[in-house]
Write a protein that holds these residues in place. Structure first.
Motif, PDB file in Angstrom:
ATOM      1  N   VAL A 181       1.145   9.448   3.114  1.00 23.24           N
ATOM      2  CA  VAL A 181       0.315  10.505   2.290  1.00 23.24           C
ATOM      3  C   VAL A 181       0.682  10.033   0.523  1.00 23.24           C
ATOM      4  O   VAL A 181      -0.916  10.535   0.209  1.00 23.24           O
ATOM      5  N   LEU A 182       1.156   9.337   0.027  1.00 20.07           N
ATOM      6  CA  LEU A 182       1.081   8.403  -1.070  1.00 20.07           C
ATOM      7  C   LEU A 182      -0.923   7.783  -1.189  1.00 20.07           C
ATOM      8  O   LEU A 182      -1.322   8.150  -2.132  1.00 20.07           O
ATOM      9  N   LEU A 183      -1.103   7.050  -0.218  1.00 18.06           N
ATOM     10  CA  LEU A 183      -2.221   6.423  -0.237  1.00 18.06           C
ATOM     11  C   LEU A 183      -3.236   7.628   0.094  1.00 18.06           C
ATOM     12  O   LEU A 183      -4.201   6.635  -0.631  1.00 18.06           O
ATOM     13  N   SER A 184      -3.153   8.215   0.226  1.00 17.30           N
ATOM     14  CA  SER A 184      -4.615   9.341   0.220  1.00 17.30           C
ATOM     15  C   SER A 184      -4.561  10.092  -0.805  1.00 17.30           C
ATOM     16  O   SER A 184      -5.754  10.139  -1.455  1.00 17.30           O
ATOM     17  N   GLU A 185      -3.013  11.000  -1.095  1.00 18.10           N
ATOM     18  CA  GLU A 185      -3.749  11.482  -2.538  1.00 18.10           C
ATOM     19  C   GLU A 185      -3.795   9.883  -3.720  1.00 18.10           C
ATOM     20  O   GLU A 185      -5.161  10.404  -4.113  1.00 18.10           O
ATOM     21  N   LEU A 186      -3.440   8.844  -3.710  1.00 20.30           N
ATOM     22  CA  LEU A 186      -4.498   7.653  -4.493  1.00 20.30           C
ATOM     23  C   LEU A 186      -5.919   7.844  -4.366  1.00 20.30           C
ATOM     24  O   LEU A 186      -6.588   7.711  -4.760  1.00 20.30           O
ATOM     25  N   SER A 187      -6.285   7.584  -2.577  1.00 29.22           N
ATOM     26  CA  SER A 187      -7.255   7.255  -2.913  1.00 29.22           C
ATOM     27  C   SER A 187      -8.573   8.383  -3.162  1.00 29.22           C
ATOM     28  O   SER A 187      -9.327   8.754  -3.528  1.00 29.22           O
ATOM     29  N   GLY A 188      -7.831   9.572  -3.028  1.00 28.93           N
ATOM     30  CA  GLY A 188      -8.359  10.645  -3.349  1.00 28.93           C
ATOM     31  C   GLY A 188      -8.984  11.452  -4.812  1.00 28.93           C
ATOM     32  O   GLY A 188      -9.262  11.223  -5.626  1.00 28.93           O
ATOM     33  N   LEU A 189      -7.336  10.682  -5.919  1.00 34.78           N
ATOM     34  CA  LEU A 189      -8.494  10.446  -6.347  1.00 34.78           C
ATOM     35  C   LEU A 189      -8.944   9.732  -7.513  1.00 34.78           C
ATOM     36  O   LEU A 189      -9.854   9.648  -8.310  1.00 34.78           O
ATOM     37  N   ASN A 190      -8.952   8.244  -6.805  1.00 38.88           N
ATOM     38  CA  ASN A 190      -9.729   7.276  -7.356  1.00 38.88           C
ATOM     39  C   ASN A 190     -10.974   7.837  -6.563  1.00 38.88           C
ATOM     40  O   ASN A 190     -12.016   7.354  -7.667  1.00 38.88           O
ATOM     41  N   GLU A 191     -11.477   8.421  -5.743  1.00 36.66           N
ATOM     42  CA  GLU A 191     -12.673   9.147  -5.337  1.00 36.66           C
ATOM     43  C   GLU A 191     -13.390   9.582  -6.858  1.00 36.66           C
ATOM     44  O   GLU A 191     -14.450   9.935  -6.289  1.00 36.66           O
ATOM     45  N   ARG A 192     -12.260  10.566  -7.286  1.00 36.65           N
ATOM     46  CA  ARG A 192     -12.764  11.369  -8.098  1.00 36.65           C
ATOM     47  C   ARG A 192     -13.069  10.861  -9.538  1.00 36.65           C
ATOM     48  O   ARG A 192     -13.120  11.376 -10.371  1.00 36.65           O
ATOM     49  N   GLY A 193     -12.592   9.600 -10.126  1.00 37.06           N
ATOM     50  CA  GLY A 193     -12.552   8.514 -10.707  1.00 37.06           C
ATOM     51  C   GLY A 193     -11.827   8.331 -11.726  1.00 37.06           C
ATOM     52  O   GLY A 193     -11.791   8.200 -12.905  1.00 37.06           O
ATOM     53  N   VAL A 194      -9.980   9.305 -10.948  1.00 41.85           N
ATOM     54  CA  VAL A 194      -8.852   8.892 -11.986  1.00 41.85           C
ATOM     55  C   VAL A 194      -8.260   7.288 -11.245  1.00 41.85           C
ATOM     56  O   VAL A 194      -8.154   6.702 -10.270  1.00 41.85           O
ATOM     57  N   ASP A 195      -7.790   6.322 -12.602  1.00 42.19           N
ATOM     58  CA  ASP A 195      -7.691   5.029 -12.346  1.00 42.19           C
ATOM     59  C   ASP A 195      -6.336   5.388 -12.388  1.00 42.19           C
ATOM     60  O   ASP A 195      -5.122   5.854 -12.880  1.00 42.19           O
ATOM     61  N   THR A 196      -6.226   5.124 -10.971  1.00 43.81           N
ATOM     62  CA  THR A 196      -4.372   4.775 -10.006  1.00 43.81           C
ATOM     63  C   THR A 196      -3.815   3.529 -11.070  1.00 43.81           C
ATOM     64  O   THR A 196      -2.695   3.850  -9.922  1.00 43.81           O
ATOM     65  N   SER A 197      -3.846   2.445 -11.237  1.00 40.41           N
ATOM     66  CA  SER A 197      -4.009   1.780 -11.058  1.00 40.41           C
ATOM     67  C   SER A 197      -2.691   0.809 -12.066  1.00 40.41           C
ATOM     68  O   SER A 197      -1.554   0.390 -11.264  1.00 40.41           O
ATOM     69  N   LYS A 198      -2.118   1.631 -13.001  1.00 41.08           N
ATOM     70  CA  LYS A 198      -0.788   2.139 -13.922  1.00 41.08           C
ATOM     71  C   LYS A 198       0.815   2.244 -12.502  1.00 41.08           C
ATOM     72  O   LYS A 198       0.882   2.404 -13.397  1.00 41.08           O
ATOM     73  N   LEU A 199      -0.105   3.007 -11.506  1.00 47.97           N
ATOM     74  CA  LEU A 199       1.001   3.433 -10.795  1.00 47.97           C
ATOM     75  C   LEU A 199       2.581   2.604 -10.872  1.00 47.97           C
ATOM     76  O   LEU A 199       2.583   1.466 -10.372  1.00 47.97           O
ATOM     77  N   LEU A 200       3.371   3.544 -10.614  1.00 45.52           N
ATOM     78  CA  LEU A 200       4.640   1.596 -10.088  1.00 45.52           C
ATOM     79  C   LEU A 200       5.740   2.817  -9.362  1.00 45.52           C
ATOM     80  O   LEU A 200       5.930   4.332  -9.865  1.00 45.52           O
ATOM     81  N   ILE A 201       6.085   1.962  -8.777  1.00 46.68           N
ATOM     82  CA  ILE A 201       6.892   2.364  -7.327  1.00 46.68           C
ATOM     83  C   ILE A 201       8.404   2.221  -7.429  1.00 46.68           C
ATOM     84  O   ILE A 201       8.222   0.492  -7.182  1.00 46.68           O
ATOM     85  N   SER A 202       9.819   3.191  -7.088  1.00 48.50           N
ATOM     86  CA  SER A 202      10.576   2.041  -7.183  1.00 48.50           C
ATOM     87  C   SER A 202      11.125   1.812  -5.931  1.00 48.50           C
ATOM     88  O   SER A 202      10.573   2.103  -4.933  1.00 48.50           O
ATOM     89  N   GLY A 203      11.202   0.335  -6.120  1.00 46.64           N
ATOM     90  CA  GLY A 203      11.767  -0.324  -4.621  1.00 46.64           C
ATOM     91  C   GLY A 203      12.660  -0.009  -4.247  1.00 46.64           C
ATOM     92  O   GLY A 203      13.200  -0.226  -2.745  1.00 46.64           O
ATOM     93  N   ASN A 204      13.266   0.594  -4.875  1.00 50.22           N
ATOM     94  CA  ASN A 204      14.782   1.903  -4.222  1.00 50.22           C
ATOM     95  C   ASN A 204      14.658   2.739  -3.319  1.00 50.22           C
ATOM     96  O   ASN A 204      15.376   3.310  -3.317  1.00 50.22           O
ATOM     97  N   ALA A 205      13.462   3.499  -4.364  1.00 49.10           N
ATOM     98  CA  ALA A 205      13.232   5.132  -3.564  1.00 49.10           C
ATOM     99  C   ALA A 205      12.992   4.794  -1.398  1.00 49.10           C
ATOM    100  O   ALA A 205      11.974   3.923  -1.361  1.00 49.10           O
TER     101      ALA A 205
END
Length: 427
Positions: free
Chosen positions: A78-102
């Motif tokens: 779901v996360l990768l799909s959501e990122l892909s969808g935003l990237n296709e619409r020109g939204v920069d998602t490169s600054k996202l951080l995900i906790s290694g403990n999530a």
């Protein structure tokens, strides 16, 4: 102190996404601290509408770092799909951080969620079937899979084996389902490792260092106060803590760092799923609120149950969260009613009760006690200041503020980013 918590003060779907997005341009980090892809936000920017399910709303604000904290459960697909969808619409998602403990929502967590809910029949909770609850259960039972486990195949395999030892017994013997193969799950999860790697970080360290540098950090809750596992309408709740205390545990930031706690209130009340709802409407008024307010779940697609504003719930949210401010949303939806009922108390077995009953039995039997407030017919969607609202709309807001126990600092008069009346700055 530069840390703020923003959360739902009802049963979720109050418009947190818009509020977070409105603040996003003024903050350095926006952090999701609990929940998973069962918490949808709709954000309207210009003529563009974005439906976010797992990502923090701050991902739409240039210069803001969005963070998925350790208290969130993550479905990688779901996360990768959501990122892909935003990237296709020109939204920069490169600054996202995900906790290694999530914790990771695995395929078997989703399977268990669906078959368990189906098995409950009339006693079902009304989950989204996305594996959220079973993932949190695995976390508490200490058999959960964390993001960091994707980078050690040996540990990942051991953990999946341990989890499936029990779950396969349950699936095959209780639910008459096929067993799930360990190798298949491990292979699928390892397939996400490289794609997620650029985002994985020690977010606890990052956020605390940011606060030490006087950066502004906004903690964004999913769902709402009345869906909190400890403080909500149990058992019809989510599996995490959307209340303000959850921001501390779900992001690893101490309570002394938090300066403001902002509750999002809809000008009426909605909820999705099963459970008690004292002001729920089953008439044409309820249908009108649903239609005018566009009350359909972002994540679930289910129609929301609609009712009048409940001041008892609002006071409760103020108390358990330590709210300093309210953001009142969807005031425009109430335009056109001659009179607007507001629930000021409950009647329970002939008694008037002005605070939320702690007893599940009492709350199920609560009947709303209404006070009628005069409505308005003027279009308020273009109004930019509180003084320009119709007098009756001003009176409605002031009445809700007095009943709820915290100042209303902003008012939403439409879905767009700019359709907001700001009374007091949150920053």
């Amino acid at each position: 102190m530069p840390a703020l918590v923003l959360l739902g003060a009802q049963w979720g779907d109050e418009g947190k996404g818009k509020a977070t997005d409105l603040l996003g341009g003024s903050v350095d980090y926006v952090v999701r601290y609990q929940g998973g892809n069962n918490a949808g936000h709709t954000v309207v920017v210009g003529d563009q509408k974005y439906a976010l399910h797992l990502l923090p709303s701050g991902i739409l604000s240039p210069g803001c770092t969005p963070v998925i904290g350790n208290g969130v459960v993550v479905d990688p697909s779901v996360l990768l799909s959501e990122l892909s969808g935003l990237n296709e619409r020109g939204v920069d998602t490169s600054k996202l951080l995900i906790s290694g403990n999530a914790h990771i929502i695995t395929p078997y967590n989703v399977t268990v969620d669906k078959v368990t809910e189906r098995f409950l029949g009339k006693r079902k909770i009304g989950t989204t079937g996305r594996g959220i609850g079973p993932t949190y259960a695995d976390k508490i039972n200490r058999v959960g899979i964390r993001v960091q486990d994707l980078y050690d195949e040996s540990i990942l395999t051991q953990k999946v084996e341990a989890a499936l030892d029990v779950k396969n017994q349950m699936l095959t013997k209780l639910y008459n389902r096929r067993a799930i193969a360990v190798e298949q799950v491990v292979e699928e999860l390892l397939g996400y490792a490289d794609k997620l790697a650029p985002y994985v970080a020690d977010t606890v360290l990052v956020l605390n260092e940011a606060l030490e540098q006087d950066k502004v950090v906004l903690f964004e809750g999913g769902q709402g106060t009345l869906l909190d596992i400890d403080h909500g309408t149990y058992p019809f709740v989510t599996s995490s803590n959307p209340t303000a205390g959850g921001a501390c545990t779900g992001a690893g930031v101490g309570p002394t760092k938090i300066s403001r706690v902002i509750g999002i209130l809809k000008a009426y009340t909605t909820r999705v799923g099963a459970g008690p709802f004292p002001t729920e409407l089953f008439d044409e008024d309820g249908e009108a609120l649903r239609r005018i307010g566009g009350e359909r779940g972002v994540t679930t697609g289910r129609d929301r149950r609609c009712g009048w504003f409940d001041a008892v719930i609002a006071r409760y949210a103020t108390r358990v969260n330590g709210l300093t401010d309210f953001f009142l949303t969807k005031l425009d939806v109430l335009t056109g009613w001659e009179q607007i009922p507001v629930c000021v108390a409950y009647e329970i077995d002939g008694r008037r009760v002005e605070e939320l009953p702690y007893s599940q039995t009492d709350f199920h039997h609560a009947k709303p006690v209404y006070e009628m407030l005069p409505g308005w017919n003027e279009d308020i969607s273009k109004v930019k200041s509180f003084s320009d609202l119709p007098k009756n709309a001003q009176a409605y807001v002031k009445a809700l503020e007095e009943m709820s126990g915290a100042p209303i600092s902003a008012i939403g008069v439409g879905p767009g980013r700019t359709e907001t009346i700001e009374i007091n700055s949150f920053l």
